[in-house]
Design a protein around this motif. Sequence first.
Motif, PDB file in Angstrom:
ATOM      1  N   GLU A  44      40.536  37.017  46.803  1.00  0.00           N
ATOM      2  CA  GLU A  44      41.848  37.381  47.350  1.00  0.00           C
ATOM      3  C   GLU A  44      41.783  38.936  47.892  1.00  0.00           C
ATOM      4  O   GLU A  44      41.040  39.634  47.326  1.00  0.00           O
ATOM      5  CB  GLU A  44      42.976  37.202  46.703  1.00  0.00           C
ATOM      6  CG  GLU A  44      43.281  35.807  46.213  1.00  0.00           C
ATOM      7  CD  GLU A  44      44.468  35.459  45.327  1.00  0.00           C
ATOM      8  OE1 GLU A  44      45.237  34.407  45.278  1.00  0.00           O
ATOM      9  OE2 GLU A  44      44.709  36.528  44.687  1.00  0.00           O
ATOM     10  N   THR A  45      42.721  39.266  48.793  1.00  0.00           N
ATOM     11  CA  THR A  45      42.960  40.547  49.139  1.00  0.00           C
ATOM     12  C   THR A  45      44.453  41.206  48.979  1.00  0.00           C
ATOM     13  O   THR A  45      45.366  39.864  48.922  1.00  0.00           O
ATOM     14  CB  THR A  45      42.480  40.965  50.659  1.00  0.00           C
ATOM     15  OG1 THR A  45      43.431  40.201  51.386  1.00  0.00           O
ATOM     16  CG2 THR A  45      41.201  40.368  51.121  1.00  0.00           C
ATOM     17  N   LEU A  46      44.804  42.294  48.677  1.00  0.00           N
ATOM     18  CA  LEU A  46      46.098  42.643  48.324  1.00  0.00           C
ATOM     19  C   LEU A  46      46.330  43.854  49.083  1.00  0.00           C
ATOM     20  O   LEU A  46      45.648  44.755  48.785  1.00  0.00           O
ATOM     21  CB  LEU A  46      46.537  42.777  47.082  1.00  0.00           C
ATOM     22  CG  LEU A  46      47.852  43.043  46.486  1.00  0.00           C
ATOM     23  CD1 LEU A  46      48.728  41.833  46.779  1.00  0.00           C
ATOM     24  CD2 LEU A  46      47.942  43.435  45.014  1.00  0.00           C
ATOM     25  N   PRO A  61      43.939  35.133  51.132  1.00  0.00           N
ATOM     26  CA  PRO A  61      42.867  34.712  50.768  1.00  0.00           C
ATOM     27  C   PRO A  61      41.782  35.313  51.627  1.00  0.00           C
ATOM     28  O   PRO A  61      41.999  35.619  52.625  1.00  0.00           O
ATOM     29  CB  PRO A  61      42.721  33.310  50.892  1.00  0.00           C
ATOM     30  CG  PRO A  61      44.090  32.772  51.203  1.00  0.00           C
ATOM     31  CD  PRO A  61      44.920  33.949  51.497  1.00  0.00           C
ATOM     32  N   ARG A  62      40.568  35.789  51.001  1.00  0.00           N
ATOM     33  CA  ARG A  62      39.736  36.374  51.515  1.00  0.00           C
ATOM     34  C   ARG A  62      39.177  35.339  52.859  1.00  0.00           C
ATOM     35  O   ARG A  62      39.299  34.066  52.459  1.00  0.00           O
ATOM     36  CB  ARG A  62      38.555  36.805  50.942  1.00  0.00           C
ATOM     37  CG  ARG A  62      38.549  37.999  49.854  1.00  0.00           C
ATOM     38  CD  ARG A  62      37.540  38.414  49.365  1.00  0.00           C
ATOM     39  NE  ARG A  62      37.684  39.434  47.950  1.00  0.00           N
ATOM     40  CZ  ARG A  62      38.202  40.724  48.375  1.00  0.00           C
ATOM     41  NH1 ARG A  62      37.675  41.031  49.468  1.00  0.00           N
ATOM     42  NH2 ARG A  62      38.361  41.462  47.547  1.00  0.00           N
ATOM     43  N   ARG A  63      38.703  35.720  54.062  1.00  0.00           N
ATOM     44  CA  ARG A  63      38.264  34.898  55.129  1.00  0.00           C
ATOM     45  C   ARG A  63      37.121  34.064  54.710  1.00  0.00           C
ATOM     46  O   ARG A  63      37.346  32.804  54.825  1.00  0.00           O
ATOM     47  CB  ARG A  63      37.960  35.697  56.154  1.00  0.00           C
ATOM     48  CG  ARG A  63      37.572  35.134  57.510  1.00  0.00           C
ATOM     49  CD  ARG A  63      38.867  34.400  57.982  1.00  0.00           C
ATOM     50  NE  ARG A  63      38.758  33.339  59.077  1.00  0.00           N
ATOM     51  CZ  ARG A  63      38.665  33.913  60.232  1.00  0.00           C
ATOM     52  NH1 ARG A  63      39.093  35.205  60.460  1.00  0.00           N
ATOM     53  NH2 ARG A  63      38.350  33.117  61.492  1.00  0.00           N
ATOM     54  N   ALA A  64      36.513  34.700  53.700  1.00  0.00           N
ATOM     55  CA  ALA A  64      35.251  33.735  53.387  1.00  0.00           C
ATOM     56  C   ALA A  64      35.755  32.770  52.428  1.00  0.00           C
ATOM     57  O   ALA A  64      35.020  31.467  52.304  1.00  0.00           O
ATOM     58  CB  ALA A  64      34.348  34.528  52.740  1.00  0.00           C
ATOM     59  N   ARG A 105      44.471  28.628  48.090  1.00  0.00           N
ATOM     60  CA  ARG A 105      43.121  28.128  48.268  1.00  0.00           C
ATOM     61  C   ARG A 105      42.917  26.934  48.697  1.00  0.00           C
ATOM     62  O   ARG A 105      41.913  26.331  49.460  1.00  0.00           O
ATOM     63  CB  ARG A 105      42.406  28.397  46.792  1.00  0.00           C
ATOM     64  CG  ARG A 105      42.008  29.957  46.308  1.00  0.00           C
ATOM     65  CD  ARG A 105      41.162  29.836  45.202  1.00  0.00           C
ATOM     66  NE  ARG A 105      41.790  29.163  43.990  1.00  0.00           N
ATOM     67  CZ  ARG A 105      42.612  29.677  43.064  1.00  0.00           C
ATOM     68  NH1 ARG A 105      42.651  31.120  43.085  1.00  0.00           N
ATOM     69  NH2 ARG A 105      42.925  29.057  42.034  1.00  0.00           N
ATOM     70  N   GLU A 106      43.727  25.926  48.269  1.00  0.00           N
ATOM     71  CA  GLU A 106      43.723  24.484  48.613  1.00  0.00           C
ATOM     72  C   GLU A 106      44.121  24.394  50.314  1.00  0.00           C
ATOM     73  O   GLU A 106      43.249  23.655  50.814  1.00  0.00           O
ATOM     74  CB  GLU A 106      44.827  23.683  47.862  1.00  0.00           C
ATOM     75  CG  GLU A 106      44.320  23.349  46.428  1.00  0.00           C
ATOM     76  CD  GLU A 106      43.178  22.706  45.998  1.00  0.00           C
ATOM     77  OE1 GLU A 106      43.051  21.851  47.217  1.00  0.00           O
ATOM     78  OE2 GLU A 106      42.513  22.680  45.298  1.00  0.00           O
ATOM     79  N   LEU A 107      44.930  25.287  50.857  1.00  0.00           N
ATOM     80  CA  LEU A 107      45.231  25.221  52.321  1.00  0.00           C
ATOM     81  C   LEU A 107      44.580  26.247  53.033  1.00  0.00           C
ATOM     82  O   LEU A 107      45.111  26.164  54.339  1.00  0.00           O
ATOM     83  CB  LEU A 107      46.737  25.274  52.233  1.00  0.00           C
ATOM     84  CG  LEU A 107      47.726  24.236  51.825  1.00  0.00           C
ATOM     85  CD1 LEU A 107      49.168  24.679  51.748  1.00  0.00           C
ATOM     86  CD2 LEU A 107      47.418  22.788  52.360  1.00  0.00           C
ATOM     87  N   ALA A 108      43.683  26.828  52.581  1.00  0.00           N
ATOM     88  CA  ALA A 108      42.961  27.938  53.347  1.00  0.00           C
ATOM     89  C   ALA A 108      42.283  27.572  54.574  1.00  0.00           C
ATOM     90  O   ALA A 108      42.299  28.049  55.551  1.00  0.00           O
ATOM     91  CB  ALA A 108      42.040  28.750  52.301  1.00  0.00           C
TER      92      ALA A 108
END
Length: 373
Positions: A44-46, A61-64, A105-108
């Motif tokens: 994640e990023t904040l 979430p991080r793009r990766a 994360r599930e919906l990323a």
Amino acid sequence: MSSTEHPESRARTARAAAPPAAPPPSEAGESGRAGEPRGAAEGETLGTVTLPGLTLAVRRPRRAAAQEPAGGSGQDTAAGGDTREAALYVHGLGGSSRNWSALMRELAGDVDGEAVDLPGFGDSPPPDDGDYSISAHARAVIRHLDAGDRRPVHLLGNSLGGAVATRVAAVRPDLVRTLTLVSPALPEVPPPRGAWPTAMLAVPGVAALFGRITRDWPAERCAGGVLGLCYGDPARVTPEDFAAAAAEYERRARLPYFWDAMARSTRGLVDAYTLSGQHALWRQAERVLAPTLLIYGVRDQLVAFRMARRASAAFRDSRLLAMPEAGHVAMMEYPEIVAGAVRELIHDAARAARRSDGHPAGAAPRDPGNPER
């Protein structure tokens, strides 16, 4: 576990089922100053968004970390573009954007999501004007969306965040593509017994008193009490999640505005329950145009499951997901199930939009990951 058990017994179960692990190491970018982001969890990023009189911490979430979801992807990997629609997650009273990490994360792979810390919660400092009403929280969300280029969004809210999201969807339908409400804190009289201690925080002086009483309590005890109240089955809390909750509670309890934010936000929620006319939350629910997913846990101690029927009748284009084993935070307890329901809502809304744009009835939207559709 029976949903009629006393909250303290459920808290003990949470502590026993999830013994505290060693606190996580300090994260990059951690700050000891109140209200500054402490860094993000793995994947994640904040960051922060600064608006006049308001600073909001935003978790992404991080793009990766975006993964291919079952049944298709919102990412056009072949062309290198990102066709995912935007989503915004709004937490409940005393919570933070971390409450949405598992669901994000599930919906990323389906949405370009971000979770916001409401003013005075998580890593967001208090608002300059000290206003913690439902309307003020809704204005913060609206201002954040208006300041960016992500609207309209798939808007998701839990508890207090559900009330905030309802007001946003009612007064600014142009900002909301779909609405998902997890145990929304809509007016309920009388409230469930489990919600009485929280409601008492609205009484002047009670929050300060409770702060003094719990000042020397271990963070694990306080976190266990919260998890025992919010989870349908506290045994589902992992040791890692328990340790993270305890560390976050300890950090938040040291902030000088912690109890003030809790008390004022509780008072704002109670005040919203008393409003009548066009500003009443149930009246605003009836004005929501966006397709709406309602998620209620049968074991919820803070929002009675019986409210699901009233909510289903109030929101004009709604569907209901009843979760027999879930409590107040279904998106944390069963993120896979909640993600599946949200994904279906998004896909159905896209199909309906395509039909209204002149496509044949029953035609499915083109899947960017499958050019033949």
